[in-house]
Motif scaffolding. Structure first.
Motif, short mmCIF file in Angstrom:
data_model
loop_
_atom_site.label_atom_id
_atom_site.label_comp_id
_atom_site.label_asym_id
_atom_site.label_seq_id
_atom_site.Cartn_x
_atom_site.Cartn_y
_atom_site.Cartn_z
N LEU A 10 0.80 -1.21 0.00
CA LEU A 10 0.00 0.00 0.00
C LEU A 10 0.84 1.27 0.00
O LEU A 10 0.33 2.35 -0.27
CB LEU A 10 -0.92 0.02 1.23
N LEU A 74 -5.53 2.38 7.56
CA LEU A 74 -5.91 1.48 6.48
C LEU A 74 -5.96 0.06 7.01
O LEU A 74 -4.94 -0.61 7.12
CB LEU A 74 -4.91 1.62 5.32
N SER A 75 -7.14 -0.36 7.35
CA SER A 75 -7.29 -1.68 7.98
C SER A 75 -7.19 -2.80 6.97
O SER A 75 -7.63 -2.68 5.83
CB SER A 75 -8.64 -1.76 8.71
N ASN A 76 -6.56 -3.88 7.41
CA ASN A 76 -6.52 -5.10 6.62
C ASN A 76 -6.18 -6.26 7.54
O ASN A 76 -5.60 -6.08 8.59
CB ASN A 76 -5.55 -4.99 5.44
N ARG A 89 -8.60 2.36 16.38
CA ARG A 89 -9.84 2.70 15.68
C ARG A 89 -10.98 2.89 16.69
O ARG A 89 -11.77 3.82 16.58
CB ARG A 89 -10.21 1.63 14.65
N VAL A 100 -10.78 7.26 8.87
CA VAL A 100 -10.78 6.82 7.48
C VAL A 100 -10.01 5.50 7.43
O VAL A 100 -8.88 5.44 7.89
CB VAL A 100 -10.10 7.87 6.56
N THR A 101 -10.64 4.47 6.86
CA THR A 101 -10.00 3.15 6.81
C THR A 101 -9.78 2.66 5.38
O THR A 101 -9.40 1.52 5.19
CB THR A 101 -10.85 2.11 7.57
N ASN A 102 -10.03 3.50 4.41
CA ASN A 102 -9.96 3.11 3.01
C ASN A 102 -8.99 4.02 2.27
O ASN A 102 -9.08 5.24 2.37
CB ASN A 102 -11.37 3.19 2.42
N LEU A 103 -8.08 3.43 1.54
CA LEU A 103 -7.05 4.18 0.80
C LEU A 103 -7.66 5.18 -0.17
O LEU A 103 -7.22 6.33 -0.25
CB LEU A 103 -6.15 3.20 0.05
N GLN A 104 -8.68 4.76 -0.91
CA GLN A 104 -9.30 5.65 -1.90
C GLN A 104 -10.00 6.83 -1.22
O GLN A 104 -9.94 7.96 -1.72
CB GLN A 104 -10.29 4.89 -2.78
N VAL A 105 -10.63 6.59 -0.08
CA VAL A 105 -11.29 7.68 0.65
C VAL A 105 -10.25 8.66 1.19
O VAL A 105 -10.44 9.88 1.13
CB VAL A 105 -12.18 7.13 1.79
#
Length: 146
Positions: A10, A74-76, A89, A100-105
């Motif tokens: 990422l 960025l959770s995974n 979190r 925010v947990t999403n790269l695109q967001v």
């Protein structure tokens, strides 16, 4: 703004977002692995330790003291620190810190504040209004019908 350790795959995708936020004047905080990555990429940051480590300064203290205004985590499921990441979190949510947990967001957020000229640097002057979706809509409709 704080971020959690990011997996190798990422990092290349996340770097432009971190660069953009830094250039807008946001103070970036990062946990150990992310801080090392940011240092290597010449992105200014302040190291915060996980609370369970007992080291200071800690991300837990900064969240509970209201020193962080946004958490990008960025959770995974492949993270080495799944439980610690969940705890961060959870703290963000418990203390009303946007998460925010999403790269695109995260990328869209950075692009939006850049496009609106929102930030803390000398080149950004516009303040961000906190409005509901309905208020944003009414503001947009009102400005186009005038």
């Amino acid at each position: 703004i704080t971020s959690s350790p990011i997996q190798e795959k990422l990092r290349d995708d996340f770097k432009p977002t971190l660069d953009k936020l830094s250039k807008l004047g946001y103070e970036l905080y990062a946990t150990e692995e992310t801080s090392r990555f940011m240092d290597e990429a010449d992105i200014p940051n302040t190291l915060l330790h996980f609370g369970e480590s007992g080291l200071k300064p800690s991300i837990d203290d900064y969240l509970t003291d209201g020193k962080i205004e946004l958490v990008i985590m960025l959770s995974n499921q492949y993270s080495k620190r799944t439980i610690d990441n969940y705890a961060v979190r959870r703290l963000a949510v418990d203390y009303g810190v946007p998460l925010v947990t999403n790269l695109q967001v995260a990328a869209l957020f950075a692009e939006s504040v850049e496009a609106l000229g929102i930030g803390t640097s000398a080149t950004t002057t516009q303040a961000m209004d906190v409005l509901s979706m309905q208020e944003q809509y009414e503001k947009a409709i009102g400005s186009t019908s005038s």
